[in-house]
Design an enzyme around this catalytic site. Structure first.
Site, mmCIF file in Angstrom:
data_model
loop_
_atom_site.group_PDB
_atom_site.id
_atom_site.type_symbol
_atom_site.label_atom_id
_atom_site.label_comp_id
_atom_site.label_asym_id
_atom_site.label_seq_id
_atom_site.Cartn_x
_atom_site.Cartn_y
_atom_site.Cartn_z
ATOM 1 N N ASP A 166 3.440 -2.941 -0.249
ATOM 2 C CA ASP A 166 3.347 -1.606 0.335
ATOM 3 C C ASP A 166 3.038 -1.730 1.818
ATOM 4 O O ASP A 166 2.335 -0.907 2.382
ATOM 5 C CB ASP A 166 2.245 -0.799 -0.369
ATOM 6 C CG ASP A 166 2.572 -0.490 -1.820
ATOM 7 O OD1 ASP A 166 3.765 -0.440 -2.144
ATOM 8 O OD2 ASP A 166 1.652 -0.317 -2.624
ATOM 9 N N SER A 170 0.329 3.798 3.036
ATOM 10 C CA SER A 170 -1.037 4.317 2.982
ATOM 11 C C SER A 170 -1.756 3.827 1.734
ATOM 12 O O SER A 170 -1.183 3.748 0.656
ATOM 13 C CB SER A 170 -1.035 5.841 3.021
ATOM 14 O OG SER A 170 -0.346 6.360 1.903
#
Length: 157
Positions: A51, A55
């Site tokens: 990721d 976030s």
């Protein structure tokens, strides 16, 4: 993870998220791969992704949002390094999890994830310290000597 293994046994493909060094997973990538192989699940069915720059919400013990940070960009490199340097997999076998396996899931076999005359040459070269030295993408040099030469929309250079 047990559900993912059952899915893989049915012929599905699974993705394992590479985590940054400061987050301890419930199961390491090497342990996850061991569990998959113990069930005779081919590592060709496995991809590793991250990721990076996404976030990461931070929650307290009551599951209340208390902050936000961005996922580190070096998670894939760290996971690859752990697999290879720790001797879990030979470099060429570990690399498949990060390159040609994801390309296959995206129907880009032969175009991405391989070095071939017909492929789009995206290559990262690391120094002895595992820091990025050179990046070639779309046939152009983007990083050389660890310095950004050409960036995209979001990079300032």
């Amino acid at each position: 993870f047990d559900d993912a293994m059952r899915f893989a046994l049915l012929g599905g493909n699974i993705d394992i998220t590479a985590l940054p060094a400061d987050i301890q997973p419930k199961i390491s990538l090497a342990s996850a791969l061991d569990r998959l192989r113990s069930k005779n699940i081919s590592l060709d069915q496995v991809t590793v992704s991250s990721d990076a720059n996404g976030s990461l919400p931070l929650f307290d013990q009551n599951k209340k949002l208390i902050g936000m940070k961005a996922a580190r960009i070096d998670s894939l490199t760290l996971e690859y390094q752990r697999l290879v340097v720790d001797g879990y997999l030979p470099a060429h076998e570990a690399l498949r999890l990060f390159t040609c396996n994801p390309a296959a899931r995206l129907s880009l076999t032969g175009e991405k994830g391989v070095i071939a005359s017909s492929a789009c040459a995206d290559i990262a070269v690391f120094g002895d310290d595992w820091q990025v030295d050179t990046v070639l993408a779309k046939g152009e040099v983007y990083v050389q000597g660890g310095k950004l030469i050409k960036g995209g929309f979001f990079e300032k250079y």
